[in-house]
Write an enzyme that holds these catalytic residues in place. Structure first.
Site: not given
Ligand code: GDP
Ligand code: MG
Length: 176
Positions: A70-72
């Site tokens: 999700g961070q990417a």
């Protein structure tokens, strides 16, 4: 093989091989959901770096589930032209980030690579006290404003497994 699914895009899309991309903010429960579907057990997860890929057989379909960290978020779009469906996972107890989720969703539904693919939105973490209901989440995300036939909404808990299979069932019907 008893397969009556129409042909859709994506590699290996002939027949009943479906590649499904899990999208959602970090901590939404994508990896937990993936392993719950795969093994039917609740595992403690570590934040996803890169990509988790799992393959399961569901009814007469082979589902390849891709869980992109999700961070990417900027990297998500690199996968769009290769998928047959999207499962967007939402932390229903995370009210503070619903606006970010809404923004991401509004981008996803108009992505050139994703116009025709079924999208299942999972209002996850329903087992948590204080989690918003399916209706409340869909209102905050303004789902009604999204004019798209192959978008469906379902609530679940990746922890208990409640709602998981019903969600997948709904998704599978969108390919018929
Ligand atoms: P990801 O970043 O989207 O892959 O999120 P994870 O799957 O790593 O989950 C983030 C955290 O939420 C972990 O501590 C999970 O155990 C927890 N979690 C995920 N799904 C649920 C759920 O349905 N209920 C509860 N109570 N916790 C969950
Ligand atoms: Mg993860």
């Amino acid at each position: 093989m008893g397969c009556n699914f129409g042909k859709t895009k994506g590699e290996g899309a002939a027949g009943s091989d479906k590649k499904i991309l899990f999208l959602g903010l970090d901590n939404a429960g994508k990896t937990t959901l993936l392993f719950k579907i795969k093994d039917d057990e609740f595992k403690d997860t570590v934040p996803t770096v890169g990509l988790n890929v799992e393959q399961i057989t569901y009814k007469d379909m082979t589902l390849t589930l891709w869980d992109v960290g999700g961070q990417a978020r900027k990297l998500w779009k690199h996968y769009y032209d290769k998928v047959d469906g999207v499962i967007m996972v939402i932390d229903s107890a995370d009210m503070d980030r619903m606006k970010i989720v809404q923004d991401e969703l509004s981008k996803i539904v108009v992505e050139p690579g994703l116009e025709t693919v079924p999208i299942l939105i999972m209002a996850n973490k329903q087992d948590l006290e204080g989690a918003l209901s399916q209706t409340e989440v869909s209102e905050l995300l303004n789902i009604k404003e999204i004019s798209r036939k192959n978008l469906i909404f379902h609530s679940c808990s990746a922890k208990t497994g409640d709602g998981l299979w019903e969600g997948l069932e709904k998704l599978s019907k969108l390919w018929i």
